[in-house]
Structures are given as C-alpha cells and as structure tokens.
Design a protein around this motif. Structure first.
Motif, short mmCIF file in Angstrom:
data_model
loop_
_atom_site.label_atom_id
_atom_site.label_comp_id
_atom_site.label_asym_id
_atom_site.label_seq_id
_atom_site.Cartn_x
_atom_site.Cartn_y
_atom_site.Cartn_z
N VAL A 100 0.87 -1.18 0.00
CA VAL A 100 0.00 0.00 0.00
C VAL A 100 0.90 1.22 0.00
O VAL A 100 1.83 1.32 0.81
N ALA A 101 0.65 2.13 -0.92
CA ALA A 101 1.36 3.40 -0.98
C ALA A 101 0.34 4.51 -0.73
O ALA A 101 -0.69 4.57 -1.40
N THR A 102 0.62 5.35 0.25
CA THR A 102 -0.26 6.46 0.58
C THR A 102 0.53 7.76 0.42
O THR A 102 1.64 7.87 0.93
N GLY A 103 -0.05 8.71 -0.29
CA GLY A 103 0.67 9.96 -0.50
C GLY A 103 -0.11 10.98 -1.29
O GLY A 103 -1.35 10.94 -1.32
N TYR A 104 0.61 11.83 -1.94
CA TYR A 104 0.05 13.02 -2.57
C TYR A 104 0.22 13.02 -4.09
O TYR A 104 1.14 12.42 -4.62
#
Length: 157
Positions: A100-104
């Motif tokens: 899972v990659a969480t960011g902007y």
C-alpha cells in the motif's frame, strides 16, 4: 556458519524489500509521466487486469481496459498538454506480494502563461506483485478539502 547464513538471509530479505519499494516509487512516478504524455496504453499497463479506481467517489473505473479512461476522458484531454502530475511523497508498506502506498498528487496546469495548482489530492494505491512486476490493484484518490480525505491519510499512518 549458522550466523552467517542467517545474516545473508536477513540481508537478502532487506535488499528485496528495498528493491520492491523502489519499484513501487518508480511505478507511481511513471503514472505521472504516462498521463501527462497522453499515453493511455502506458497508463493502463500500470494497472492490474482486475483493478478498481475511485476518484473522488465520482469517477470509477474497473479493469485495465477502463483505466485508459484516465487519459482519454474529456476532462483530461481538456488539460493536455498543459498539465504536470507531480507524484509523492509516498509512504510505502510492503506485505509480501502486496503493498500500500499512501501519499500526494499535485496536478499543475498552465493557462494564459501562468502555472497554477489545478488539483491537489491524497491517494491510496494498493498494489500487487504479479509475474515479477508491481501493478495497481486498487486506487482511491480524494481531493483536498473533502470530508473523507483525511481518513485516507490516517489509514496510511
């Protein structure tokens, strides 16, 4: 000798994790390059055949074929070639062949000689490693200012 074997196994696992995280960061960067170049095929190749995309609970795409719509949609075509998707930073969590990659994501748009932020969003990218390469299986994107946007970020903490 047992200690050496354990050390080598530990180092191997750590290197593989670093390589996976780097591959995921590269995939997310390539997303921006693919959509900004107008390459619907390159964009689609980043997604798994069974992907699900949810943008602001308003635009939904299922499957790699529909993911091309990110680029071919009238909304995206209207900002071409004056847009720039800047991706990241991302917090990446690996769990075997899933991540899972969480960011902007920030989309800049040039209009009348001026560059402005067109869209700022938070993203949760669920990825799966199949046939030796990382692919996006589920993507949720929320524009800043939405009531549900911070929940998406909290899930990445």
């Amino acid at each position: 000798m047992e200690n050496l074997a354990g050390l080598v196994a530990d180092l191997k696992a750590r290197i593989e994790a670093l390589e996976d995280e780097r591959a995921i960061q590269s995939l997310l960067t390539r997303y921006g390059l693919a959509v900004d170049s107008g390459d619907a095929e390159a964009t689609a190749r980043l997604y798994a055949e069974d992907c699900h995309i949810d943008i602001d609970s308003a635009a939904f795409m299922n499957g790699r074929a529909e993911s091309r719509g990110i680029v071919t949609s009238p909304l995206h075509q209207a900002i071409m070639p004056n847009c720039a998707h800047v991706m990241g930073p991302f917090e990446v969590r690996l769990e075997g062949d899933r991540a899972v990659a969480t960011g902007y994501a920030t989309v800049y748009l040039k209009e009348d000689g001026q560059v402005r932020v067109w869209r700022q969003s938070y993203g949760r990218w669920e990825l799966i490693k199949r046939d030796g390469r990382w692919q996006v299986q589920k993507r949720i994107s929320r524009s800043t200012g939405r009531d549900d946007a911070q929940d998406l970020l909290r899930a990445g903490l």
